[in-house]
Motif scaffolding. Sequence first.
Motif, PDB file in Angstrom:
ATOM      1  N   LEU A 256       0.833  -1.190   0.000  1.00  7.75           N
ATOM      2  CA  LEU A 256       0.000   0.000   0.000  1.00  7.75           C
ATOM      3  C   LEU A 256       0.873   1.247   0.000  1.00  7.75           C
ATOM      4  O   LEU A 256       1.957   1.261   0.604  1.00  7.75           O
ATOM      5  CB  LEU A 256      -0.931   0.027   1.213  1.00  7.75           C
ATOM      6  N   THR A 257       0.403   2.288  -0.669  1.00  8.14           N
ATOM      7  CA  THR A 257       1.097   3.572  -0.710  1.00  8.14           C
ATOM      8  C   THR A 257       0.436   4.509   0.277  1.00  8.14           C
ATOM      9  O   THR A 257      -0.694   4.963   0.064  1.00  8.14           O
ATOM     10  CB  THR A 257       1.077   4.170  -2.121  1.00  8.14           C
ATOM     11  N   LEU A 258       1.129   4.789   1.378  1.00  8.69           N
ATOM     12  CA  LEU A 258       0.558   5.540   2.490  1.00  8.69           C
ATOM     13  C   LEU A 258       1.517   6.645   2.913  1.00  8.69           C
ATOM     14  O   LEU A 258       2.711   6.390   3.129  1.00  8.69           O
ATOM     15  CB  LEU A 258       0.281   4.620   3.681  1.00  8.69           C
ATOM     16  N   ASP A 259       1.001   7.874   3.038  1.00  6.93           N
ATOM     17  CA  ASP A 259       1.773   8.994   3.558  1.00  6.93           C
ATOM     18  C   ASP A 259       1.339   9.256   4.995  1.00  6.93           C
ATOM     19  O   ASP A 259       0.147   9.285   5.291  1.00  6.93           O
ATOM     20  CB  ASP A 259       1.520  10.259   2.734  1.00  6.93           C
ATOM     21  N   GLY A 260       2.303   9.489   5.889  1.00 12.21           N
ATOM     22  CA  GLY A 260       1.911   9.874   7.224  1.00 12.21           C
ATOM     23  C   GLY A 260       2.464   8.975   8.301  1.00 12.21           C
ATOM     24  O   GLY A 260       3.291   8.087   8.029  1.00 12.21           O
ATOM     25  N   PRO A 261       1.965   9.205   9.518  1.00 13.03           N
ATOM     26  CA  PRO A 261       0.907  10.155   9.869  1.00 13.03           C
ATOM     27  C   PRO A 261       1.387  11.607   9.768  1.00 13.03           C
ATOM     28  O   PRO A 261       2.505  11.922  10.162  1.00 13.03           O
ATOM     29  CB  PRO A 261       0.567   9.806  11.315  1.00 13.03           C
ATOM     30  N   LEU A 262       0.499  12.454   9.249  1.00  9.57           N
ATOM     31  CA  LEU A 262       0.816  13.851   9.006  1.00  9.57           C
ATOM     32  C   LEU A 262      -0.045  14.743   9.899  1.00  9.57           C
ATOM     33  O   LEU A 262      -1.201  14.420  10.186  1.00  9.57           O
ATOM     34  CB  LEU A 262       0.551  14.207   7.542  1.00  9.57           C
ATOM     35  N   PRO A 263       0.484  15.870  10.340  1.00 13.00           N
ATOM     36  CA  PRO A 263      -0.338  16.810  11.116  1.00 13.00           C
ATOM     37  C   PRO A 263      -1.532  17.287  10.306  1.00 13.00           C
ATOM     38  O   PRO A 263      -1.368  17.747   9.164  1.00 13.00           O
ATOM     39  CB  PRO A 263       0.632  17.955  11.424  1.00 13.00           C
ATOM     40  N   ALA A 264      -2.710  17.198  10.873  1.00 12.18           N
ATOM     41  CA  ALA A 264      -3.916  17.543  10.122  1.00 12.18           C
ATOM     42  C   ALA A 264      -3.985  19.023   9.777  1.00 12.18           C
ATOM     43  O   ALA A 264      -4.635  19.398   8.799  1.00 12.18           O
ATOM     44  CB  ALA A 264      -5.159  17.139  10.923  1.00 12.18           C
ATOM     45  N   ASP A 265      -3.311  19.865  10.551  1.00 12.77           N
ATOM     46  CA  ASP A 265      -3.415  21.306  10.272  1.00 12.77           C
ATOM     47  C   ASP A 265      -2.641  21.723   9.032  1.00 12.77           C
ATOM     48  O   ASP A 265      -2.874  22.801   8.488  1.00 12.77           O
ATOM     49  CB  ASP A 265      -2.984  22.130  11.491  1.00 12.77           C
ATOM     50  N   THR A 266      -1.715  20.864   8.557  1.00 14.24           N
ATOM     51  CA  THR A 266      -1.003  21.186   7.324  1.00 14.24           C
ATOM     52  C   THR A 266      -1.232  20.160   6.216  1.00 14.24           C
ATOM     53  O   THR A 266      -0.875  20.420   5.063  1.00 14.24           O
ATOM     54  CB  THR A 266       0.514  21.286   7.583  1.00 14.24           C
ATOM     55  N   LEU A 267      -1.799  19.018   6.534  1.00 12.25           N
ATOM     56  CA  LEU A 267      -2.036  18.000   5.502  1.00 12.25           C
ATOM     57  C   LEU A 267      -2.944  18.540   4.398  1.00 12.25           C
ATOM     58  O   LEU A 267      -2.713  18.290   3.209  1.00 12.25           O
ATOM     59  CB  LEU A 267      -2.655  16.753   6.131  1.00 12.25           C
ATOM     60  N   PHE A 268      -3.977  19.303   4.781  1.00  8.17           N
ATOM     61  CA  PHE A 268      -4.959  19.758   3.799  1.00  8.17           C
ATOM     62  C   PHE A 268      -4.495  21.028   3.094  1.00  8.17           C
ATOM     63  O   PHE A 268      -5.179  22.055   3.060  1.00  8.17           O
ATOM     64  CB  PHE A 268      -6.311  19.990   4.474  1.00  8.17           C
ATOM     65  N   THR A 269      -3.315  20.964   2.544  1.00  9.06           N
ATOM     66  CA  THR A 269      -2.757  22.058   1.753  1.00  9.06           C
ATOM     67  C   THR A 269      -2.354  21.494   0.401  1.00  9.06           C
ATOM     68  O   THR A 269      -2.088  20.290   0.267  1.00  9.06           O
ATOM     69  CB  THR A 269      -1.537  22.684   2.458  1.00  9.06           C
ATOM     70  N   PRO A 270      -2.302  22.334  -0.625  1.00  7.77           N
ATOM     71  CA  PRO A 270      -2.034  21.811  -1.974  1.00  7.77           C
ATOM     72  C   PRO A 270      -0.768  20.978  -2.075  1.00  7.77           C
ATOM     73  O   PRO A 270      -0.741  19.959  -2.774  1.00  7.77           O
ATOM     74  CB  PRO A 270      -1.939  23.094  -2.815  1.00  7.77           C
ATOM     75  N   ARG A 271       0.286  21.367  -1.370  1.00  5.49           N
ATOM     76  CA  ARG A 271       1.547  20.619  -1.489  1.00  5.49           C
ATOM     77  C   ARG A 271       1.399  19.194  -0.996  1.00  5.49           C
ATOM     78  O   ARG A 271       1.878  18.250  -1.624  1.00  5.49           O
ATOM     79  CB  ARG A 271       2.656  21.340  -0.712  1.00  5.49           C
ATOM     80  N   HIS A 272       0.725  19.008   0.123  1.00 11.64           N
ATOM     81  CA  HIS A 272       0.579  17.677   0.681  1.00 11.64           C
ATOM     82  C   HIS A 272      -0.497  16.858  -0.024  1.00 11.64           C
ATOM     83  O   HIS A 272      -0.442  15.622  -0.015  1.00 11.64           O
ATOM     84  CB  HIS A 272       0.266  17.757   2.182  1.00 11.64           C
ATOM     85  N   LEU A 273      -1.480  17.523  -0.629  1.00 16.53           N
ATOM     86  CA  LEU A 273      -2.561  16.797  -1.295  1.00 16.53           C
ATOM     87  C   LEU A 273      -2.230  16.445  -2.744  1.00 16.53           C
ATOM     88  O   LEU A 273      -2.958  15.657  -3.355  1.00 16.53           O
ATOM     89  CB  LEU A 273      -3.851  17.623  -1.264  1.00 16.53           C
ATOM     90  N   GLU A 274      -1.162  16.992  -3.287  1.00 14.00           N
ATOM     91  CA  GLU A 274      -0.832  16.722  -4.687  1.00 14.00           C
ATOM     92  C   GLU A 274      -0.601  15.226  -4.901  1.00 14.00           C
ATOM     93  O   GLU A 274       0.218  14.595  -4.230  1.00 14.00           O
ATOM     94  CB  GLU A 274       0.412  17.504  -5.095  1.00 14.00           C
ATOM     95  N   GLY A 275      -1.354  14.653  -5.830  1.00 12.45           N
ATOM     96  CA  GLY A 275      -1.222  13.244  -6.150  1.00 12.45           C
ATOM     97  C   GLY A 275      -1.879  12.300  -5.170  1.00 12.45           C
ATOM     98  O   GLY A 275      -1.791  11.080  -5.331  1.00 12.45           O
ATOM     99  N   VAL A 276      -2.553  12.828  -4.151  1.00 11.50           N
ATOM    100  CA  VAL A 276      -3.212  11.991  -3.146  1.00 11.50           C
ATOM    101  C   VAL A 276      -4.628  11.644  -3.618  1.00 11.50           C
ATOM    102  O   VAL A 276      -5.372  12.508  -4.079  1.00 11.50           O
ATOM    103  CB  VAL A 276      -3.255  12.721  -1.784  1.00 11.50           C
ATOM    104  N   ASP A 277      -5.002  10.384  -3.492  1.00 11.58           N
ATOM    105  CA  ASP A 277      -6.330   9.938  -3.914  1.00 11.58           C
ATOM    106  C   ASP A 277      -7.366  10.021  -2.800  1.00 11.58           C
ATOM    107  O   ASP A 277      -8.558  10.130  -3.076  1.00 11.58           O
ATOM    108  CB  ASP A 277      -6.245   8.503  -4.437  1.00 11.58           C
ATOM    109  N   ALA A 278      -6.931   9.942  -1.555  1.00  7.79           N
ATOM    110  CA  ALA A 278      -7.858  10.067  -0.426  1.00  7.79           C
ATOM    111  C   ALA A 278      -7.048  10.378   0.818  1.00  7.79           C
ATOM    112  O   ALA A 278      -5.867  10.032   0.923  1.00  7.79           O
ATOM    113  CB  ALA A 278      -8.667   8.792  -0.216  1.00  7.79           C
TER     114      ALA A 278
END
Length: 349
Positions: A256-278
């Motif tokens: 599985l391709t998994l990023d994290g665990p990432l801080p939620a206050d910065t995860l929802f930014t364009p840099r971290h969401l690029e290429g993310v499916d969910a």
Amino acid sequence: MSPADAPVLALTCGEPAGIGPELAVMLAADVVPPALVVAVGDPALLAERAAMIGREVEILELARDEAPPAPRRGVLPVWPVALRAPARPGELNVANAAHVLETLDVALAACRAGRAVGMVTAPLHKGVILDAGHAGFSGHTEYLRDACGVDEVVMMLATDSALHAREASGQGGAALRVALATTHLPLREVADAITGPRLARLLNILHDDLQRWFGVDAPRIAVCGLNPHAGEGGHLGREELDTIIPVLEALRAEGLTLDGPLPADTLFTPRHLEGVDAVLAMYHDQGLPVLKYAGFGRAANITLGLPLVRTSVDHGTALDLAGRGVADPGSLRVAVALAAEMASRGGRG
């Protein structure tokens, strides 16, 4: 796809005192839906609500085992479920809790019998169902999990572009999909509910259903930490170190391709969401405020892990708007379009 080949979707009308019935009417009156949508509710209530909000809609009552005709603007086929008591906009009545639950059962029966390929649900009111004596009821998601006899499901919300987030080149799109590790729990119970085995099951369901229903061949999932700053190396909580990180490492070893665990206050930014499916958020109000800010009224709720397609709106019963004709049917249109597209994929895998 010709009208005759369009998938049949059962649309439960939800809480009769809320906006669900009129959203069903609006859907039929305003557009030709991308599926054969059959409302599951009280035909007289739907006719009454159509007149109340000034929509000209033919309410076409069907037998429970009768297939709908090809979709036509201005016609709403209905598999009937009678109200238990008169319903007035904005006024909850515990007597109608049984009516709401029966609409879910009728829609499920249609799916199991092959008369529908999936179901779309208008909002219900959890409080009135609990007040009616249905102890332990916590929402559509859990009710459908138990009715389908599966051990685990995943609640995911997606914006309207989520079905087409990836082009053939594999580049990410502007869509946002947010799944939840826990759903309707008091905040003080969340940490105890996030166990290693359960988190692994949820991530596997999310991975498999992104492939199955959304056609994402190799899903990339970003995982939120539970604590601020994803625990700050254990200084702000040990759940990341003791539970989340070991699960992610084990699943990565399985492919599985998994990023994290990432801080939620910065995860929802364009840099971290690029290429993310969910994104997998750890609790309800960690992930859903972001998604609803980004796409409220243009998003839908999806239950993953079921043997059938189920989508819903991204909002509640809006009792204060009921009967006024001012409710926005946008989320219902997205939910229907998502369900039709998911069904058309045929549950690959």
